[in-house]
Design an enzyme around this catalytic site. Structure first.
Site, PDB file in Angstrom:
ATOM      1  N   PHE A   1       0.831  -1.206   0.000  1.00 20.17           N
ATOM      2  CA  PHE A   1       0.000   0.000   0.000  1.00 20.17           C
ATOM      3  C   PHE A   1       0.864   1.253   0.000  1.00 20.17           C
ATOM      4  O   PHE A   1       1.807   1.367   0.791  1.00 20.17           O
ATOM      5  CB  PHE A   1      -0.887   0.039   1.255  1.00 20.17           C
ATOM      6  CG  PHE A   1      -1.858  -1.086   1.380  1.00 20.17           C
ATOM      7  CD1 PHE A   1      -3.145  -0.972   0.889  1.00 20.17           C
ATOM      8  CD2 PHE A   1      -1.479  -2.272   2.009  1.00 20.17           C
ATOM      9  CE1 PHE A   1      -4.059  -2.016   1.022  1.00 20.17           C
ATOM     10  CE2 PHE A   1      -2.379  -3.315   2.145  1.00 20.17           C
ATOM     11  CZ  PHE A   1      -3.672  -3.193   1.647  1.00 20.17           C
ATOM     12  N   ASP A   2       0.540   2.176  -0.887  1.00 20.23           N
ATOM     13  CA  ASP A   2       1.010   3.539  -0.711  1.00 20.23           C
ATOM     14  C   ASP A   2       0.349   4.074   0.563  1.00 20.23           C
ATOM     15  O   ASP A   2      -0.638   3.515   1.047  1.00 20.23           O
ATOM     16  CB  ASP A   2       0.628   4.373  -1.942  1.00 20.23           C
ATOM     17  CG  ASP A   2       0.933   5.837  -1.773  1.00 20.23           C
ATOM     18  OD1 ASP A   2       2.087   6.161  -1.427  1.00 20.23           O
ATOM     19  OD2 ASP A   2       0.024   6.657  -1.975  1.00 20.23           O
ATOM     20  N   VAL A   3       0.871   5.163   1.088  1.00 24.81           N
ATOM     21  CA  VAL A   3       0.390   5.650   2.385  1.00 24.81           C
ATOM     22  C   VAL A   3      -0.516   6.871   2.259  1.00 24.81           C
ATOM     23  O   VAL A   3      -1.693   6.835   2.623  1.00 24.81           O
ATOM     24  CB  VAL A   3       1.583   5.962   3.312  1.00 24.81           C
ATOM     25  CG1 VAL A   3       1.116   6.644   4.596  1.00 24.81           C
ATOM     26  CG2 VAL A   3       2.328   4.673   3.642  1.00 24.81           C
TER      27      VAL A   3
ATOM     28  N   LEU B   1      -1.154  -0.925  -4.413  1.00 27.38           N
ATOM     29  CA  LEU B   1      -2.319  -0.052  -4.403  1.00 27.38           C
ATOM     30  C   LEU B   1      -1.906   1.383  -4.099  1.00 27.38           C
ATOM     31  O   LEU B   1      -1.128   1.624  -3.174  1.00 27.38           O
ATOM     32  CB  LEU B   1      -3.335  -0.498  -3.356  1.00 27.38           C
ATOM     33  CG  LEU B   1      -3.997  -1.852  -3.603  1.00 27.38           C
ATOM     34  CD1 LEU B   1      -3.289  -2.938  -2.815  1.00 27.38           C
ATOM     35  CD2 LEU B   1      -5.471  -1.815  -3.242  1.00 27.38           C
TER      36      LEU B   1
END
Length: 225
Positions: free
Chosen positions: A10-12, A173
């Site tokens: 995951f991107d943050v 994502l």
């Protein structure tokens, strides 16, 4: 997601956490300007990372975040005192996760989960820990380890090395179209989290999946696991 998916990354910022949850704090100090300051802050945060990448003049994302805040306040003609700056930067370490995040992470137990961000370690660790999400992730990966911001391909290679898997085994994502384009070009499976109903950038790259929010990731999981 395909049957070979081993790791979900995951991107943050904008993907797990709402970067504009600082609006309320901005509004406290700068009435009627909180929203615009938050938007300019985010815009310049991204712009400065891209520009520093092109110039070969790396500064940590935390340093860039400070500079972007200073610009946002200057552009709106408000005075940013040292105490206000400290308070607003502290708010960035306590961003609110999107409502579905914790439940989705809990339901994904069994996968290797990781975050991969332009954010530096001194941003990521306090943010994840403040929201008590650290137990869900095997890796908190920052580009600070290689000093190349996404979407540079070296940054994705660095993340891959940290994860110890193959490119096609990663589902990545992000809510950021430039990040999706970079990750897919590198060879990751990608899912664009399009929370705002926006349009994909014209970069000659289309995501494998488009989700309105992270809950829809569970539909992909049911199809392949």
């Amino acid at each position: 997601m395909n049957r070979k998916t081993k790791t979900i990354v995951f991107d943050v910022y904008g993907t797990l956490f709402d970067v504009h949850s600082v609006i309320e704090e901005c509004e406290t100090y700068f009435p009627q300007k909180g929203e615009v300051i938050s938007k300019v802050w985010r815009q310049k945060q991204l712009e400065y990372s891209f520009l520093r990448g092109l110039m070969g003049n790396y500064h940590s994302f935390w340093s860039i975040t400070k500079d972007a805040l200073r610009y946002a306040c200057k552009s709106e003609g408000v005075e940013l005192s040292g105490s206000i700056e400290k308070s607003l930067l502290s708010a960035y370490l306590q961003l609110k996760p999107y409502p579905e995040v914790e439940e989705v992470l809990e339901r994904l137990r069994g996968f290797q989960l990781a975050v991969f961000s332009n954010g530096s370690e001194d941003m990521l660790h306090p943010l994840i820990e403040h929201n008590r999400l650290q137990s869900h992730f095997s890796n908190l990966i920052s580009v600070n380890g290689i000093k190349r911001f996404k979407p540079h391909p070296d940054s994705y290679l660095y993340a891959l090395d940290q994860l110890g898997v193959e490119r096609h085994e990663v589902l990545f994502l992000s809510s950021n179209t430039w990040d999706i384009a970079g990750a897919k070009t590198f060879g990751f499976q990608v899912a664009w989290v399009n929370r705002t109903g926006g349009a994909m950038d014209e970069l000659g790259v289309e995501p494998h999946h488009v989700l309105q929010n992270l809950t829809e990731l569970m539909d992909l999981r049911r199809n392949y696991v």
